[in-house]
Write a protein that holds these residues in place. Structure first.
Motif, short mmCIF file in Angstrom:
data_model
loop_
_atom_site.label_atom_id
_atom_site.label_comp_id
_atom_site.label_asym_id
_atom_site.label_seq_id
_atom_site.Cartn_x
_atom_site.Cartn_y
_atom_site.Cartn_z
N ASP A 95 0.70 -1.32 0.05
CA ASP A 95 0.10 -0.01 -0.03
C ASP A 95 0.95 1.39 -0.15
N ILE A 96 1.89 1.18 0.67
CA ILE A 96 2.93 2.46 0.68
C ILE A 96 3.43 2.73 -0.70
N PHE A 97 3.32 1.90 -1.68
CA PHE A 97 3.93 1.93 -3.03
C PHE A 97 2.49 2.03 -4.05
N GLY A 98 1.52 2.39 -3.33
CA GLY A 98 0.27 2.41 -4.00
C GLY A 98 -0.49 1.14 -4.67
N GLY A 99 0.02 0.16 -3.87
CA GLY A 99 -0.61 -1.16 -4.08
C GLY A 99 -1.85 -1.45 -3.49
N GLN A 100 -2.26 -2.54 -3.91
CA GLN A 100 -3.78 -2.69 -3.10
C GLN A 100 -3.86 -4.30 -2.55
N GLY A 101 -2.63 -4.79 -2.60
CA GLY A 101 -2.61 -6.44 -2.35
C GLY A 101 -2.22 -6.57 -0.83
N VAL A 102 -1.59 -5.74 -0.21
CA VAL A 102 -1.06 -5.92 1.12
C VAL A 102 -0.70 -4.75 1.85
N THR A 103 -0.95 -4.46 2.98
CA THR A 103 -0.60 -3.33 3.82
C THR A 103 0.87 -3.47 4.67
N LEU A 104 1.54 -2.50 4.84
CA LEU A 104 2.61 -2.30 5.48
C LEU A 104 2.49 -2.95 6.71
N GLU A 105 1.22 -2.53 7.33
CA GLU A 105 0.93 -3.09 8.75
C GLU A 105 0.75 -4.53 8.95
N GLU A 106 0.05 -5.09 7.89
CA GLU A 106 0.07 -6.25 7.85
C GLU A 106 1.44 -7.23 7.76
N CYS A 107 2.19 -6.49 7.00
CA CYS A 107 3.57 -7.01 6.85
C CYS A 107 4.35 -7.01 8.36
N ILE A 108 4.25 -6.02 9.13
CA ILE A 108 4.72 -5.72 10.42
C ILE A 108 4.12 -6.65 11.24
N ARG A 109 3.00 -6.98 11.30
CA ARG A 109 2.21 -7.88 12.60
C ARG A 109 2.94 -9.28 11.92
N TRP A 110 2.83 -9.50 10.45
CA TRP A 110 3.60 -11.05 10.31
C TRP A 110 4.76 -11.07 10.86
#
Length: 254
Positions: free
Chosen positions: A235-250
């Motif tokens: 999402d921080i690069f304009g994408g709609q597939g996954v958010t940075l927050e989701e990656c952080i939680r992972w």
């Protein structure tokens, strides 16, 4: 456990996400051009304690180099740097704040791997601050390392034997699957399986990731031994597939 690794890709002085295989002297097909500079993203990764990421300069112009240096200074020892690294300038990027330097094209002469050049850059960095970029293209005979912005396919194949040999000379591998880079069409599962078959050093795979499910998939395919960079889908690069927050939680599950 497979971890999310952040990235900052720079082209023509801007933070961008591009289709990797389209990159050439004339430009590249762009998925995203950010309104923010490289230091902004470095600060974001620092704030969330995301480590092991990389900043890649896809070009030799002064604006791109300045952006890269600003990112390294914004997150000292938090980012690896790649793009035009040689034995002559490797220490400049380490002194600017890079935890490691990432090298590819310098290690090849006329398409052939140069052990002499590897020895030269090791004398500047040591093995503990050197990442070998083994980004590759797929052929009928397997995967072969691609240099010069992924446009020149070399004679060096990505095999487990070669990975084991090269692992004696570096701290990590970074491997972009250039054929799927930026397409958000899914990872190269066969390549991830290969990389997960017992590589002796840490490996980060990049290319085609499009969702949080891809983190799970890389984890399963590699038995948790290969990390994943997500770019255009984030999402921080304009994408709609996954958010940075989701990656952080992972990552916090480790």
């Amino acid at each position: 456990m497979t971890l999310f690794r952040p990235c900052i890709d720079l082209h023509q002085g801007k933070v961008k996400q591009i289709v990797g295989g389209s990159l050439n002297d004339a430009g590249a097909k762009e998925n995203f051009v950010s309104q923010y500079d490289a230091a902004y993203y470095a600060g974001l990764y620092r704030e969330h304690q995301l480590t092991g990421g990389h900043v890649i300069a896809l070009g030799k112009d002064d604006d791109t180099r300045r952006e890269a240096i600003s990112a390294l200074k914004a997150y000292p020892q938090g980012l690896q740097y790649g793009g035009g690294v040689t034995a002559k300038n490797a220490s400049d990027y380490l002194n600017a704040g890079a935890s490691h330097v990432i090298v590819t094209s310098y290690l090849f002469e006329n398409g052939e791997f140069s052990w002499d050049r590897l020895d030269k850059i090791k004398r500047e960095t040591g093995t503990d601050r050197l990442v070998l970029d083994l980004s590759c293209r797929r052929t009928e005979d397997g995967w072969f390392i691609a240099t010069d912005r992924w446009q020149t396919v070399t004679s060096t194949q990505v095999t487990m034997d070669n990975l084991i040999e090269l692992a004696n000379h570096c701290d990590e591998f970074l491997i972009h699957a250039a054929d799927v880079e930026g397409l958000q069409a899914g990872i190269d599962e066969d390549l991830v399986k290969l990389l997960g078959q017992g590589c002796p050093v840490d490996v980060t795979y990049a290319g085609g990731a499009r969702s949080l499910e891809d983190l799970k998939r890389v984890h399963d395919l590699s038995n948790g031994t290969v990390d994943l960079t997500i770019g255009s889908a984030l999402d921080i690069f304009g994408g709609q597939g996954v958010t940075l927050e989701e990656c952080i939680r992972w990552n916090q599950q480790k």
